[in-house]
Design a protein around this motif. Structure first.
Motif, PDB file in Angstrom:
ATOM      1  N   VAL A 223       5.967   7.797 -10.765  1.00 15.52           N
ATOM      2  CA  VAL A 223       6.262   6.734  -9.817  1.00 15.52           C
ATOM      3  C   VAL A 223       6.543   7.358  -8.445  1.00 15.52           C
ATOM      4  CG1 VAL A 223       7.891   4.881  -9.233  1.00 15.52           C
ATOM      5  CG2 VAL A 223       7.142   5.179 -11.602  1.00 15.52           C
ATOM      6  N   VAL A 224       7.025   8.610  -8.459  1.00 17.75           N
ATOM      7  CA  VAL A 224       7.495   9.278  -7.250  1.00 17.75           C
ATOM      8  C   VAL A 224       6.527  10.338  -6.722  1.00 17.75           C
ATOM      9  CG1 VAL A 224       9.378  10.702  -6.322  1.00 17.75           C
ATOM     10  CG2 VAL A 224       9.881   8.882  -7.963  1.00 17.75           C
ATOM     11  N   VAL A 225       5.898  11.102  -7.625  1.00 20.88           N
ATOM     12  CA  VAL A 225       5.130  12.283  -7.225  1.00 20.88           C
ATOM     13  C   VAL A 225       3.991  11.986  -6.248  1.00 20.88           C
ATOM     14  CG1 VAL A 225       3.508  14.022  -8.115  1.00 20.88           C
ATOM     15  CG2 VAL A 225       5.763  13.769  -9.153  1.00 20.88           C
ATOM     16  N   PRO A 226       3.167  10.936  -6.446  1.00 26.11           N
ATOM     17  CA  PRO A 226       2.085  10.710  -5.477  1.00 26.11           C
ATOM     18  C   PRO A 226       2.580  10.568  -4.040  1.00 26.11           C
ATOM     19  CG  PRO A 226       1.707   9.406  -7.452  1.00 26.11           C
ATOM     20  CD  PRO A 226       3.084   9.972  -7.571  1.00 26.11           C
ATOM     21  N   SER A 227       3.645   9.796  -3.855  1.00 26.01           N
ATOM     22  CA  SER A 227       4.193   9.638  -2.505  1.00 26.01           C
ATOM     23  C   SER A 227       4.787  10.942  -1.987  1.00 26.01           C
ATOM     24  CB  SER A 227       5.261   8.540  -2.506  1.00 26.01           C
ATOM     25  OG  SER A 227       4.695   7.294  -2.845  1.00 26.01           O
ATOM     26  N   ALA A 228       5.366  11.754  -2.898  1.00 27.95           N
ATOM     27  CA  ALA A 228       5.936  13.036  -2.483  1.00 27.95           C
ATOM     28  C   ALA A 228       4.843  13.984  -1.998  1.00 27.95           C
ATOM     29  CB  ALA A 228       6.707  13.664  -3.641  1.00 27.95           C
ATOM     30  N   LEU A 229       3.692  13.961  -2.656  1.00 26.07           N
ATOM     31  CA  LEU A 229       2.585  14.818  -2.221  1.00 26.07           C
ATOM     32  C   LEU A 229       2.076  14.391  -0.840  1.00 26.07           C
ATOM     33  CD1 LEU A 229       0.549  15.242  -5.537  1.00 26.07           C
ATOM     34  CD2 LEU A 229       1.928  16.971  -4.367  1.00 26.07           C
ATOM     35  N   ILE A 230       2.044  13.098  -0.605  1.00 28.55           N
ATOM     36  CA  ILE A 230       1.626  12.610   0.720  1.00 28.55           C
ATOM     37  C   ILE A 230       2.659  13.007   1.774  1.00 28.55           C
ATOM     38  CG2 ILE A 230       1.243  10.535   2.099  1.00 28.55           C
ATOM     39  CD1 ILE A 230       0.113   9.211  -0.443  1.00 28.55           C
ATOM     40  N   ARG A 231       3.924  12.895   1.419  1.00 26.60           N
ATOM     41  CA  ARG A 231       4.998  13.152   2.385  1.00 26.60           C
ATOM     42  C   ARG A 231       5.165  14.634   2.714  1.00 26.60           C
ATOM     43  NH1 ARG A 231      11.360  12.325   0.784  1.00 26.60           N
ATOM     44  NH2 ARG A 231      12.286  13.319   2.636  1.00 26.60           N
ATOM     45  N   PHE A 232       5.224  15.484   1.694  1.00 29.14           N
ATOM     46  CA  PHE A 232       5.553  16.890   1.921  1.00 29.14           C
ATOM     47  C   PHE A 232       4.331  17.791   2.091  1.00 29.14           C
ATOM     48  CE2 PHE A 232       9.407  15.455  -0.471  1.00 29.14           C
ATOM     49  CZ  PHE A 232      10.331  15.702   0.541  1.00 29.14           C
ATOM     50  N   LEU A 237      -4.305  10.625  -0.600  1.00 33.15           N
ATOM     51  CA  LEU A 237      -4.377  10.321  -2.021  1.00 33.15           C
ATOM     52  C   LEU A 237      -5.675  10.806  -2.651  1.00 33.15           C
ATOM     53  CD1 LEU A 237      -2.748   8.851  -4.239  1.00 33.15           C
ATOM     54  CD2 LEU A 237      -4.033   6.777  -3.666  1.00 33.15           C
ATOM     55  N   ALA A 238      -6.801  10.618  -1.958  1.00 36.41           N
ATOM     56  CA  ALA A 238      -8.107  10.984  -2.517  1.00 36.41           C
ATOM     57  C   ALA A 238      -8.263  12.489  -2.719  1.00 36.41           C
ATOM     58  CB  ALA A 238      -9.223  10.468  -1.617  1.00 36.41           C
ATOM     59  N   GLU A 239      -7.351  13.289  -2.149  1.00 38.36           N
ATOM     60  CA  GLU A 239      -7.456  14.738  -2.267  1.00 38.36           C
ATOM     61  C   GLU A 239      -6.360  15.348  -3.147  1.00 38.36           C
ATOM     62  OE1 GLU A 239      -7.970  16.729   1.469  1.00 38.36           O
ATOM     63  OE2 GLU A 239      -9.269  15.168   2.278  1.00 38.36           O
ATOM     64  N   HIS A 240      -5.600  14.519  -3.832  1.00 39.06           N
ATOM     65  CA  HIS A 240      -4.542  15.045  -4.693  1.00 39.06           C
ATOM     66  C   HIS A 240      -5.085  15.900  -5.826  1.00 39.06           C
ATOM     67  CE1 HIS A 240      -1.086  12.101  -3.477  1.00 39.06           C
ATOM     68  NE2 HIS A 240      -1.592  12.776  -2.464  1.00 39.06           N
TER      69      HIS A 240
END
Length: 397
Positions: A223-232, A237-240
């Motif tokens: 629930v948290v990790v995708p937004s954390a990758l965008i933030r930090f 998203l398409a490159e995660h």
């Protein structure tokens, strides 16, 4: 393993992986996509959409497991796949968060995990069962890895509706695999214990709590990790997948030696407990990391790698142990209880992860994960020595 054992294990593991694909494909993208849907501005509803699959799974696992003991594994698996396909198509057509929740609920009603894992246990000899169950664990891990890579790309090409429709089509194809590829099920011995005895079995209870804690932690994290990758990491998203793919592949390389060495040297319990301790360190590390206003990307990637190593070891070990400890003739029931707790973990992880993120911030999710891991570590430290591959079942009951 004989050719029949290998065929049964690989074909059933592929079906198990398909079911998990329906769950995993939405994890990397849904929390972001949901904001485009009516009702998706509520993190609680987003978490419910992610976790409701697990709740309806939890209602079905024990009845499906018992039914597979009584009426045969293949029949029950096909019924579950039909429900899974129906839910996928409902979610594909959804135009608001409520219909996504309904579709996910119907998907989860196809609770075939217990029947599939019991089928594998029926079809393999004791000395090869750990290998067969490891195939299931590996299939789940590979599906998870594939979903982390493919999900952002599929979302870009076909959208969330297309992802749901694809899982529905694949589940229809899986029905054909069950009918035409999976070998005939061996005859089952008559059940010798009641469901009440299964529920009261001490060693099974430890494993049931463990799978609940593991999947609650997994679902809440994403629930948290995708937004954390965008933030930090400042990664769209398409490159995660550029992070997920190498991390998951590396985690498979790192998880295999401990499992094989633990089995060979009779140190499986020590490996098992160490994996739980590593999971605890990840939760504490994530809590500290996400409490910062700035974070170097290397720390987040290292924590994700450690998580996947721990998750893969635990995911591969526990179903094998349940099948070996469960009384003969009641593997479906025992695995039904086990998978019920797994599904409840998925639901609680999604629902609590969304609620905590909305009301206390993303870092609070890992406080919950840390607390669960501490309890699990205490429980696991007091369990009996895990059986070696060559030991007979009676020695560990």
């Amino acid at each position: 393993m004989t050719r029949t054992e290998l065929r049964a294990s690989t074909s059933l593991a592929s079906i198990f992986a398909l079911r998990m694909l329906g769950l995993f494909l939405i994890l990397p993208v849904f929390a972001v996509h949901a904001k485009t849907l009516p009702g998706g501005e509520s993190a609680t509803l987003v978490g419910l959409a992610m976790g409701i699959y697990g709740l309806t799974q939890s209602f079905g696992q024990i009845p499906f497991g018992i039914a597979s003991d009584k009426y045969g594994r293949k029949r029950i698996i096909v019924i579950g796949l039909i429900l899974f396909a129906l839910g996928s198509f409902i979610a594909a057509a959804a135009d608001n968060i409520i219909w996504v929740i309904i579709g996910r609920a119907v998907q989860g009603a196809g609770a075939i995990s217990a029947a599939v894992t019991a089928f594998i246990a029926d079809s393999t000899r004791e000395e090869h069962r750990t290998k067969a169950m490891a195939m299931v664990g590996a299939s789940i891990g590979l599906t998870f890895a594939a979903s982390l890579v493919l999900s952002p790309l599929l979302y870009k090409w076909v959208g969330m509706g297309g992802i749901f429709a694809l899982t529905g089509i694949l589940s229809v194809l899986a029905i054909l695999v069950v009918i035409y590829v999976v070998p005939a099920a061996p005859s089952l011995p008559p059940a010798q214990v009641s469901i009440r005895e299964i529920l009261a079995h001490g060693e099974l209870m430890r494993l049931n709590f463990g799978v609940f804690a593991l999947h609650l932690t997994q679902m809440a994290m994403f629930v948290v990790v995708p937004s954390a990758l965008i933030r930090f990491v400042q990664l769209p998203l398409a490159e995660h997948w550029k992070i997920y793919l190498p991390v998951v592949i590396a985690s498979f390389v790192l998880m295999l030696p401990p499992i094989f060495i633990g089995e060979k040297r009779g140190k499986s319990k020590q490996v098992f407990v160490a994996a739980i301790a590593l999971l605890l360190l990840v939760q504490v590390g994530m809590w500290l990391a996400l409490s910062q206003t700035q974070l170097h990307a290397v720390w987040l990637i290292a924590l994700l790698l450690a998580f996947f190593v721990a998750f893969n070891i635990l995911e591969a070990s526990q179903p094998s142990l349940v099948s070996r400890i469960a009384p003969p003739g009641s593997k479906g029931a025992a695995l039904g209880v086990y998978n019920t707790l797994q599904a409840l973990g998925l639901f609680c992880g999604g629902a609590l992860g969304g609620w905590l993120t909305q009301h206390a911030g993303g870092a609070s999710v890992f406080v919950l994960g840390s607390a669960l891991c501490v309890v699990w570590l205490i429980i696991a430290a007091n369990m009996k020595n895990l059986p070696r591959r060559s030991q007979v079942q009676a020695a560990v009951v």
